[in-house]
Design an enzyme around this catalytic site. Structure first.
Site, PDB file in Angstrom:
ATOM      1  N   LYS A  51       0.974  -1.163  -0.067  1.00  0.00           N
ATOM      2  CA  LYS A  51       0.052   0.071  -0.098  1.00  0.00           C
ATOM      3  C   LYS A  51       0.880   1.271   0.139  1.00  0.00           C
ATOM      4  O   LYS A  51       1.778   1.482   0.951  1.00  0.00           O
ATOM      5  CB  LYS A  51      -0.948   0.096   1.337  1.00  0.00           C
ATOM      6  CG  LYS A  51      -1.898   1.066   1.314  1.00  0.00           C
ATOM      7  CD  LYS A  51      -2.958   1.108   2.484  1.00  0.00           C
ATOM      8  CE  LYS A  51      -3.709   2.425   2.572  1.00  0.00           C
ATOM      9  NZ  LYS A  51      -4.422   2.339   3.655  1.00  0.00           N
ATOM     10  N   ASP A  60     -12.772   3.497  11.496  1.00  0.00           N
ATOM     11  CA  ASP A  60     -13.378   3.034  10.093  1.00  0.00           C
ATOM     12  C   ASP A  60     -13.619   1.680   9.705  1.00  0.00           C
ATOM     13  O   ASP A  60     -13.355   1.093   8.807  1.00  0.00           O
ATOM     14  CB  ASP A  60     -12.186   3.543   9.130  1.00  0.00           C
ATOM     15  CG  ASP A  60     -12.755   3.912   7.593  1.00  0.00           C
ATOM     16  OD1 ASP A  60     -13.866   4.199   7.783  1.00  0.00           O
ATOM     17  OD2 ASP A  60     -11.933   4.067   6.897  1.00  0.00           O
TER      18      ASP A  60
END
Length: 198
Positions: A4, A99
């Site tokens: 990522k 989240d």
């Protein structure tokens, strides 16, 4: 392995990058994605994770091949990961993910659920029944705890609310929102009203 790369276009910055490294270095559990390494050279910031070969849960919600037993296994895995982060035993500081959504739940070959993307996470004090933090708005529309959105008071129950939305997604076999004509339509209130009527 999966990589990522920090993308500043989407509001990601050094704090989120460093928080991801710190949390995944200190907190390890079979239902959390594992950090294998990272690169932090000049403007290049990359996190290297274990490979979750099946991708994120949001891509599988409507898959007719995903059995009820597999769906239950995935949900239980997410619950175990959250329980570990919230730490009911008081052995480490409580982590509030902030989240929880189906896009942040990754699946490996055996459909083991792994919580990912800790950039918005907050750390609360250890060895307390409740952790309450005042903070700016966090999370993703549709998944956010309405109480948090009105008071900016963050608790572990805020994560639990978001997990409840994911459970509805798994049950309904669809995301809790859809994009249409450039607008986001959220179904959570409709789902709540349907449950209240029954």
């Amino acid at each position: 392995m999966a990589i990522k790369r920090l993308n500043r276009q989407f509001g990601q910055g050094d704090p989120e990058f460093l928080k991801g490294i710190m949390l995944l270095s200190r907190y390890t559990h079979q239902n959390l994605i594992s950090l294998l390494g990272y690169c932090d050279e000049e403007d290049e910031k990359v996190l290297i994770y274990e490979l979750a070969s099946k991708g994120s849960l949001d891509k599988h919600l409507s898959d007719p091949g995903l059995t009820s037993a597999q769906r239950i296994k995935i949900c239980l895995g997410v619950a175990k990961g959250l329980s570990y982060l919230h730490d009911p035993q008081g052995t480490h500081q409580r982590v509030l993910h902030c989240d929880i959504k189906s896009a942040n739940i990754l699946l490996d070959d055996s459909l083991t659920a792994k919580l990912a993307d800790f950039g918005l996470s907050k750390i609360g004090p250890a060895n307390q029944q409740n952790s309450v933090l005042l903070t700016n708005a966090l999370g993703t529309a549709g998944y956010c705890d309405p109480l948090f959105m009105t008071t900016y008071t963050l608790t572990k129950e805020s994560d639990v609310y978001s997990f409840g939305v994911v459970l509805f997604e798994v049950l309904c076999r669809r995301l809790c929102y859809e994009y249409s004509n450039g607008l986001v339509k959220v179904f959570v209130n409709k789902w709540k009203n349907m449950c209240a009527e029954n």
